[in-house]
Design an enzyme around this catalytic site. Structure first.
Site, mmCIF file in Angstrom:
data_model
loop_
_atom_site.group_PDB
_atom_site.id
_atom_site.type_symbol
_atom_site.label_atom_id
_atom_site.label_comp_id
_atom_site.label_asym_id
_atom_site.label_seq_id
_atom_site.Cartn_x
_atom_site.Cartn_y
_atom_site.Cartn_z
ATOM 1 N N LYS A 299 0.847 -1.196 0.000
ATOM 2 C CA LYS A 299 0.000 0.000 0.000
ATOM 3 C C LYS A 299 0.886 1.252 0.000
ATOM 4 C CE LYS A 299 -4.008 2.015 2.449
ATOM 5 N NZ LYS A 299 -4.908 1.881 3.609
ATOM 6 N N SER B 262 -9.882 1.972 2.610
ATOM 7 C CA SER B 262 -8.955 2.673 1.767
ATOM 8 C C SER B 262 -7.916 1.789 1.069
ATOM 9 C CB SER B 262 -8.222 3.724 2.601
ATOM 10 O OG SER B 262 -7.364 3.102 3.539
ATOM 11 N N SER C 5 -10.097 -0.296 6.876
ATOM 12 C CA SER C 5 -9.470 -0.121 5.563
ATOM 13 C C SER C 5 -8.795 -1.349 4.974
ATOM 14 C CB SER C 5 -8.449 1.019 5.613
ATOM 15 O OG SER C 5 -9.120 2.258 5.513
#
Lengths: 487, 475
Positions: free
Chosen positions: A80, A155, A179
């Site tokens: 990420k 996210s 997330s």
């Protein structure tokens, strides 16, 4: 034989060790997969092909010599884009950090590098991890590989989509209020949010420091445990890291759920939850019963305050954490300004997206003098109540079973204009972060539209082992959703 | 008009701790390095970095707390103070808000009015900011070396009523910090900085007036001047029926005035909240006892000894104990002379004058200083030679006995010789003699000086005085 990119980490690892397959072949296969499908999916912000091939060759040398071979040696993965990677752009999907190249690795990167894994690149996300669809990325939209008209969640939308699209053997995400778990559910993969303090936050660009945790997104439960074995552990460089003996998560999978007490708090099954979702999770409860677990219906009244408390605490911390992005030393700086105040104002007005600005304003307000007691302090009090409520449940039960999100994935653009509705989507996941507990998200069914539905298993602090046992038992019955879809 | 008013002062002192490394990372803290050579991603607040508290900072702060009679909190926390400024890389300073490490202490000061106890509200730990360097033609540059240097902030109660008390408080505080070894307290390097909160009120009133805050005063001289100016400025306002505005002011060194920096309504809302990256600070009872046992003898303890053993005044004892090195020096020298009081005078009158500010280095060996005191006491040399000896040895340290011999600096006690010189001077200065007779006492001083000059400064002043007085009265 399954294609290389369809292999789980465990399967791939065996083939790498037996030299049936080289890391270079595996890495090339993943790079090809990214090449062919990521135009449509949009999971990656940066693909580091050259470094990946170099890393693969280095891993192959180790694998060949048989020395210093670790479970993740030569395994290609995606990271990420809020996890700092030395020498590789780390943008948090924000214009603010468009050209930010950290001179250091996050602690989890060091852990993975110690095992000589192969990094394929950096994954899309909601800007600074704020959002639930990955539509808040400054750079691109990520689509749900199960149906390209839908969002992958967020996210960590890029991290979930990359696993679902077989663009990485596994990925790392971060979870502040859901997330990792919500995109895992939306994309039909396994997502783990570890106990707060068990994975170092050192090098994770902070959203809300008291809630953030890094965790893995994987094709199945066994892989998840394997990655956790690699990244969990004490780090003296993170003052919130907990010093203790960390279990081997992958060695406990097969212990079954016989005699396990699984709680179903009724607040998680309220009218806000879509029927398809509720039914899938309740069906999972039945499966557990059939495996010898005991289902305990219970109630957690404090949960009704979890969402407002979460948005106050996380926004307050974010408003402070994101203050450092001021255009002075790195990152975006406004082209036009004539005073110091204008430099700040213009840089931050232009560099941050709408959602980030909304949270900064919300958080600044909650902390400002005269409002602190009514908002921030009250939220901390709610936090204490929620922690106690969970403790009470865990005195009696081993884990809690709930939906991950009220619905399956949304259509692209569906929620963009309604932030409040978007926030409501976090209702099942935020209590876990508030209490600092571990929770695992795994697919448990499908909607009529063919979208995956996820269930959440919540454990007591450092109860990851229990979650893996329960998740693995379920997966043994139902099969891993992702593998089933791929084959 | 001014004497109808009194000032009420509270001081906030920022003191850099002398730890080897910074408060949240392992960068060195030494002063004066090339800009940006002592910083790392952590103290520069780069994204993703995390602070880890340096235990030595807690230990030093606790030491300072114990030495100033504070209660040490067994549980305290660190908070973020949020504001934007380019020298603050994270845009928040990690400090302590509502649960400081030390609270409710005091220290005793000595002024011309006697001794007085000043309360200490709190001592908390925090990180220092960087430095902005304004370069002509280049612009403003940022030096991050000071970012994350550990500080303690020591906040006094509003117990101070004069500039003299303020300076006495600061000197005492500095002495304590130096004794405990937690800071080098160099005002010229900014390791000790002082903010003065001052308000005025009519004598006899109990309510406080509106206060102003004067920031970053970096010498005792400026503190004195700033306080005196600000007191008059506020009294002028109040006495003419105007308001004092609550504001932050700065002392302008060239004009000696204080000028407004920012008004209260422009003040930042710091949005303090507990730093979620850091765990609470828990000071274990055992650790506390260990730290307590490491506190050395403090200035007040030595002061009591000096007064009792050497018969020094409270004021002189206070001065000699204000710096541990100087006190150690004094004690070493005092052990080698029968005249510790003369030694004390020599230290206060001569040594302190020769010593540069913020220094406690004395380039004369303590036994040599003791020798000078000894020769003064037993009459080997007179007081002006004593002064000269200190000055000469300061340049080139050597054995004062040998030096006196070599340069023939012994006091002239020969009454016959001195009487003859006195006669010569009286004969040569009829005007002064005339003046003396008319009652001008100063005239005898002039004559005395002349006699002394004829002895090359070595004459016994008491003897000369006696001789002169006798001869003049006989005329």
């Amino acid at each position: 034989m399954a294609k290389i990119v369809e292999l789980t980490v465990c399967e791939l690892q065996k083939k790498l060790k037996s030299r049936e397959l080289s890391s270079l072949e595996a890495t090339q296969a993943y790079l090809e997969s990214i090449d062919s499908s990521d135009k449509a999916v949009g999971a990656y912000l940066t693909v580091t092909s050259e470094q990946a091939l170099e890393a693969a060759k280095a891993a192959d040398k180790l694998l060949q010599s048989g020395e210093n071979v670790s479970p993740l040696t030569g395994v290609p993965a995606g990271i990420k884009d809020n996890i700092c990677t030395k020498g590789v752009k780390t943008t948090c999907a924000s214009k603010m950090l468009e050209n930010f190249v950290p001179p250091y690795d996050a602690h989890v990167m060091k852990k993975l590098n110690e095992q000589n894994f192969v990094s394929l690149g950096k994954l899309n996300m909601d800007e600074f991890a704020m959002g639930g669809t990955t539509e808040n990325s400054y750079y691109q939209v990520t689509r749900n590989p199960r149906n390209l008209s839908y969002v992958p969640g967020g996210s960590s939308g890029g991290s979930a989509a990359a696993v679902a699209a077989n663009e990485a053997a596994f990925t790392l995400g971060s979870d502040t209020g859901g997330s990792i778990r919500q995109p895992a559910a939306f994309c039909g993969v396994v997502g783990m949010k570890p106990t707060y303090g068990s994975v170092s936050r050192n090098g994770l660009i902070a959203f809300a420091s008291s809630l953030d945790q890094i965790g893995p997104l994987t094709k199945d439960v066994r892989d998840s445990a394997l990655i956790m074995d690699a990244i969990a552990g004490y780090d003296a460089g993170d003052s919130t890291s907990v010093k203790r003996e960390y279990d081997s998560f992958s060695s406990c999978l097969e212990q079954g759920v016989k005699g396990m007490k699984i709680a179903l708090p009724k607040e998680f099954f309220d009218k806000g939850i879509a029927e398809e979702v509720r039914n899938s999770v309740l069906a999972a409860a039945k499966t557990y019963e059939s495996l010898g677990a005991q289902i305990v219906e219970t109630s957690m009244e404090s949960l009704s305050w979890a969402l407002p408390a979460y948005y106050v605490i996380s926004s307050a911390e974010a408003s402070s954490n994101l203050s450092r992005f001021d255009g002075v030393r790195y990152g975006y700086r406004a082209a036009e300004y004539s005073t110091m105040e204008e430099l700040y104002k213009n840089t931050r007005s232009e560099g941050f997206g709408k959602e980030v600005k909304r949270r900064i304003m919300l958080g600044s307000f909650a902390l400002s003098s005269g409002y602190y007691d009514a908002y921030y302090k009250k939220a901390l009090q709610v936090r204490t109540l929620i922690v106690r409520d969970f403790q009470r449940v865990f005195e009696e039960c081993d884990c809690i079973l709930t939906p991950v999100a009220p619905t399956a994935a949304y259509r692209l653009g569906e929620k963009v204009s309604n932030p409040l509705e978007m926030y409501m989507g976090d209702i099942c996941t935020v209590p876990v972060n508030i209490a600092g507990l571990p929770a695992l998200s795994l697919p448990c069914g499908e909607t009529a539209d063919g979208l995956p539905v996820g269930m959440q298993l919540i454990g007591a602090a450092f109860g990851e082992k229990t979650l893996y046992r329960a998740a693995y038992a379920f997966e043994q019955v139902q099969g891993a959703y992702h593998l089933h879809k791929t084959k | 008009m001014y004497k109808n008013y009194e000032m009420v002062i509270g001081l906030e002192v920022h003191c850099e701790l002398k730890t080897n490394t910074k408060i949240f990372c392992s960068c060195p803290t030494e002063f004066g390095a090339e800009p940006n050579t002592q910083c790392c991603p952590v103290c520069m607040g780069m994204p993703g970095t995390l602070p880890v508290l340096n235990n030595q900072v807690v230990e030093y702060a606790v030491k300072a707390g114990i030495a100033t009679n504070c209660t040490i909190a067994d549980f305290s926390k660190q908070d973020r103070k949020n504001y934007f400024y380019p020298d603050l890389p994270k845009a928040y300073q990690i400090s302590q808000y509502d649960l400081p490490l030390c609270q409710n202490g005091w220290l005793d000061i000595e002024t011309s009015e006697g001794s007085k106890r000043i309360g200490i509200t709190r001592i908390h730990i925090e990180e220092d900011a960087g430095k902005l360097v304004h370069k002509e033609g280049v612009g403003t540059l940022l030096d991050c070396n000071r970012c994350g240097v550990p500080l303690i902030e020591i906040v006094s109660e509003p117990d101070i009523r004069s500039a003299e008390e303020a300076v006495a408080y600061l000197k005492k505080l500095r002495a304590i910090l130096l004794y405990t070894g937690v800071s080098d307290c160099k005002m010229n390097e900014g390791s000790l900085r002082c903010d003065v909160n001052l308000s005025v009120r009519k004598k006899g009133e109990t309510a406080f007036g509106t206060r102003t805050e004067m920031k970053n005063l970096n010498s005792f001289q400026y503190i004195l001047k700033a306080i005196e100016f600000e007191f008059k400025r506020q009294v002028d306002l109040v006495d003419s029926g105007e308001w004092v505005e609550q504001e932050t002011r700065r002392f302008d060194q060239s004009s000696g005035k204080t000028v407004s920096m920012r008004k209260k309504e422009d003040a930042n809302d710091y949005r303090y909240f507990p730093d979620p990256d850091l765990a609470p600070i828990v000071v274990d009872k055992k650790v506390l006892e260990l730290i307590r046992s490491q506190i050395p003898e403090l200035p007040d303890q030595r002061k009591a000894v000096y007064m009792e053993k050497y018969g020094l005044t409270a004021h002189d004892s206070e001065m000699l104990t204000s710096d541990r090195k100087i006190a150690d020096y004094f004690q070493a020298a005092a052990a080698k002379t029968e005249y510790p009081k003369l030694l004390a005078n020599l230290m206060i009158a001569e040594v302190f004058r020769l010593m540069p500010q913020d220094s406690s280095e004395i380039p004369v060996a303590s036994e040599h200083m003791a020798g000078i005191a000894q020769m003064l006491g037993d009459g080997t040399v007179n007081s002006s030679v004593g002064k000269k000896l200190v000055k000469d040895l300061w340049q080139n340290d050597c054995d004062p006995y040998a030096y006196v011999k070599e340069h023939q600096l012994e006091q002239i006690n020969d009454a016959e010789l001195l009487a003859k010189l006195a006669d010569d001077v009286i004969a040569a200065n009829p005007k002064s003699v005339d003046d003396y007779k008319k009652g001008k006492v100063a005239a005898s001083k002039a004559l005395m000086g002349q006699v002394m000059a004829k002895t090359a400064g070595k004459g016994n002043p008491v003897l000369i005085q006696e001789l002169l007085e006798k001869k003049l009265s006989e005329l």
